[in-house]
Design an enzyme around this catalytic site. Structure first.
Site, PDB file in Angstrom:
ATOM      1  N   SER A 156     -10.651  -9.938   5.613  1.00 17.80           N
ATOM      2  CA  SER A 156     -10.139 -10.621   6.804  1.00 17.80           C
ATOM      3  C   SER A 156     -11.297 -11.209   7.597  1.00 17.80           C
ATOM      4  O   SER A 156     -12.400 -10.657   7.613  1.00 17.80           O
ATOM      5  CB  SER A 156      -9.352  -9.632   7.682  1.00 17.80           C
ATOM      6  OG  SER A 156      -8.041  -9.494   7.170  1.00 17.80           O
ATOM      7  N   GLY A 182     -11.153  -6.057   1.883  1.00 21.05           N
ATOM      8  CA  GLY A 182     -11.743  -6.143   3.223  1.00 21.05           C
ATOM      9  C   GLY A 182     -12.182  -7.547   3.586  1.00 21.05           C
ATOM     10  O   GLY A 182     -13.255  -7.758   4.136  1.00 21.05           O
ATOM     11  N   ASP A 195      -1.390  -1.862  -3.876  1.00 27.44           N
ATOM     12  CA  ASP A 195      -2.732  -1.895  -3.276  1.00 27.44           C
ATOM     13  C   ASP A 195      -3.263  -0.456  -3.150  1.00 27.44           C
ATOM     14  O   ASP A 195      -2.569   0.419  -2.619  1.00 27.44           O
ATOM     15  CB  ASP A 195      -2.603  -2.548  -1.887  1.00 27.44           C
ATOM     16  CG  ASP A 195      -3.935  -2.876  -1.258  1.00 27.44           C
ATOM     17  OD1 ASP A 195      -4.917  -3.097  -1.998  1.00 27.44           O
ATOM     18  OD2 ASP A 195      -3.993  -2.945  -0.009  1.00 27.44           O
ATOM     19  N   GLY A 206     -10.476  -3.322   7.790  1.00 29.03           N
ATOM     20  CA  GLY A 206     -10.263  -3.217   9.226  1.00 29.03           C
ATOM     21  C   GLY A 206     -10.894  -4.341  10.032  1.00 29.03           C
ATOM     22  O   GLY A 206     -11.332  -5.357   9.493  1.00 29.03           O
ATOM     23  N   GLU A 236     -11.457  -0.123  -9.103  1.00 25.07           N
ATOM     24  CA  GLU A 236     -12.511  -0.316  -8.088  1.00 25.07           C
ATOM     25  C   GLU A 236     -13.726   0.531  -8.410  1.00 25.07           C
ATOM     26  O   GLU A 236     -13.619   1.694  -8.799  1.00 25.07           O
ATOM     27  CB  GLU A 236     -11.982   0.046  -6.687  1.00 25.07           C
ATOM     28  CG  GLU A 236     -13.055  -0.142  -5.609  1.00 25.07           C
ATOM     29  CD  GLU A 236     -12.523  -0.127  -4.170  1.00 25.07           C
ATOM     30  OE1 GLU A 236     -11.375  -0.572  -3.959  1.00 25.07           O
ATOM     31  OE2 GLU A 236     -13.259   0.323  -3.279  1.00 25.07           O
ATOM     32  N   SER A 282       0.846  -1.200   0.000  1.00 27.45           N
ATOM     33  CA  SER A 282       0.000   0.000   0.000  1.00 27.45           C
ATOM     34  C   SER A 282       0.880   1.248   0.000  1.00 27.45           C
ATOM     35  O   SER A 282       2.101   1.150   0.198  1.00 27.45           O
ATOM     36  CB  SER A 282      -0.883   0.013   1.247  1.00 27.45           C
ATOM     37  OG  SER A 282      -0.075   0.231   2.395  1.00 27.45           O
TER      38      SER A 282
END
Ligand code: G3H
Ligand code: 13P
Ligand code: ZN
Length: 334
Positions: free
Chosen positions: A237, A235, A100, A199, A152, A68
Site C-alpha cells: 500500500s 505490504g 492470503d 500496515g 513466502e 485472509s
C-alpha cells in the site's frame, strides 16, 4: 443471457453459467510478458468486493480477490464465495480467488475444497526446512486439484492476522535460498521480503526497497526453473497522504503513517513482480470517507448513506492503481 444492473449502476449482459474463476498462473505469465502487475486486493465485505469488481470492469483489468483468515472469520467463507460468484456474474474480466497468508495445511485445504483458484501457504515464520516441507505438502494437494500456490520466504515487518514482526526481526529474502526453495517445493509464485511491510507504518524516514536483491532473486530463481518466475510483493500500500490527512482531520489518529511510493511499485511491476498486494489503502479510502460523512452529517444513520460513498472511494482508489501504478488497465483481454 441475463441483464444485471450492478451496484454502482452499470447495466450489462452476463453469461452466468459460463463465467468461472481463473487460475493465477495464466494471469502472471501474461503480466510478466507485458511488463505489468496484477493487483491482489483484500476482500472483507460486499462493498469492498463491489468496488474492486467495478474498478476492474471499468478499466478492463484482470484481478485477484484475496481473502485472509481474518476475512473468513469476519464474513464467513461461504458468504465470501457467493459474493465472488456475484462478481463473476456481473463483470466480464478475469477474476482469481486467492487465500492470503494461509498459516497451515488445513486452511489451504479448506479453501481449495471450497473452490478457490489459488492459495498462499505462508511458512515464513518457520526455519527453511520446515517451510519447504509445509509448502510442498500444500503444493501436492493444490496441484492435484488444479489450484496454484504462492509461498513466502523471508520475513516482512508489520502486522498480519495479529502476528506482529518488528523491524529488527524482519529478514530479507536470500537469492540462493529462494532458488532452492522454489525448486524443492514446486510453488508457482514466491512472496519475498525486500523492505515492504504490512500496515500503515512502513518506513521511518526515507522509503527504501532493495531492488538489487529483487534482480538477484529473479536471476537465481529463473535459472533453476527455466522460465520467468512470478515474484509477489506483500505490504504494497502507498498510504496516500491525502487519505491519512482526511482520517486525521475527521477524528482519526494516524500519526506518521507512510507507505511505498507509487513510483517504486510502478518500477516493481515492470521488473518481474507479477502480483502486488494491497489492503491498507482500501481501508484508508473507506474509513476516511466514512469519518468525513459522520462529522458532516451527524443527523444521518442509514448505513447505505455512508457505505455508498465509502465504496465509491475504494473504487476510485483501485482504478488509480490499475491505470497509473500497476499498469493492469486494458489487459483483461490479453
Ligand atoms: O496481510 C495482511 C492483510 O492486510 C490482511 O489483513 O489479516 O487483518 O485480514 P487481516
Ligand atoms: P498492505 O498492508 O500494504 O496493504 O499489504 C497487504 C498485504 O500484503 C496483504 O497480504
Ligand atoms: Zn501480506
Amino acid at each position: 443471457m441475463i441483464f444485471l444492473k450492478s451496484a454502482l449502476g452499470i447495466e450489462k449482459e452476463t453469461h452466468m453459467s459460463e463465467r468461472k474463476l481463473v487460475g493465477t498462473n495464466e494471469m502472471f505469465k501474461k503480466a510478466l510478458a507485458g511488463g505489468y502487475a496484477i493487483g491482489a486486493y483484500n476482500v472483507n465485505n460486499m462493498e469492498i468486493l463491489q468496488a474492486i469488481a467495478e474498478a476492474a470492469e471499468e478499466t478492463r483489468s484482470p484481478i485477484i480477490l484475496q481473502v485472509s483468515a481474518g476475512a473468513r472469520k469476519y464474513a464467513n467463507q461461504t458468504y465470501l464465495i457467493k459474493l465472488v460468484e456475484a462478481a463473476l456474474a456481473t463483470t466480464t474480466v478475469p477474476i482469481a480467488l486467492h487465500l492470503d497468508h494461509g498459516a497451515d495445511f488445513e486452511i489451504c485445504k479448506a479453501c481449495i475444497d471450497g473452490g478457490f483458484s489459488s492459495v498462499m501457504i505462508d511458512g515464513s515464520r518457520f526455519p527453511l526446512e520446515e517451510n519447504i516441507k509445509l509448502t510442498k505438502q500444500v503444493v501436492d494437494y493444490a496441484h492435484a486439484r488444479g489450484v496454484s500456490v504462492e509461498a513466502e520466504l523471508g520475513k516482512l515487518a508489520g502486522v498480519e492476522d495479529d502476528v506482529k514482526v518488528d523491524a529488527k526481526h524482519a529478514t530479507y529474502t536470500d537469492p540462493e535460498e529462494a532458488a532452492r526453495f522454489v525448486k524443492e517445493t514446486g510453488c508457482d509464485s514466491l512472496a519475498i521480503a525486500i523492505g515492504t511491510s504490512h500496515g500503515a507504518y512502513k518506513f521511518k524516514g526515507e522509503a527504501k526497497l532493495d531492488f538489487e536483491r529483487l534482480a538477484e532473486i529473479k536471476k537465481a530463481v529463473n535459472e533453476v526453473v527455466g522460465y520467468d518466475f512470478p515474484i509477489v510483493l506483500h505490504g504494497s500500500s502507498s498510504v496516500p497522504k491525502e487519505f491519512v490527512a482526511k482520517c486525521n482531520q475527521f477524528g482519526g489518529k494516524l500519526p506518521d503513517a507512510q507507505g511505498v511510493p507509487e513510483e517504486m511499485l510502478n518500477y516493481a511491476s515492470k521488473h518481474g513482480v507479477a502480483k502486488i498486494n494491497i489492503d491498507t489503502d482500501l481501508r484508508l479510502a473507506m474509513t476516511s470517507t466514512i469519518r468525513e460523512f459522520f462529522i458532516e452529517h451527524p443527523e444521518k444513520f442509514d448505513p447505505r448513506e455512508y457505505m455508498g460513498p465509502g465504496r465509491t472511494a475504494v473504487k476510485e482508489m483501485v482504478m488509480h492503481k490499475m491505470r497509473d501504478v500497476l499498469g493492469t488497465a486494458g489487459h483483461a483481454d490479453d
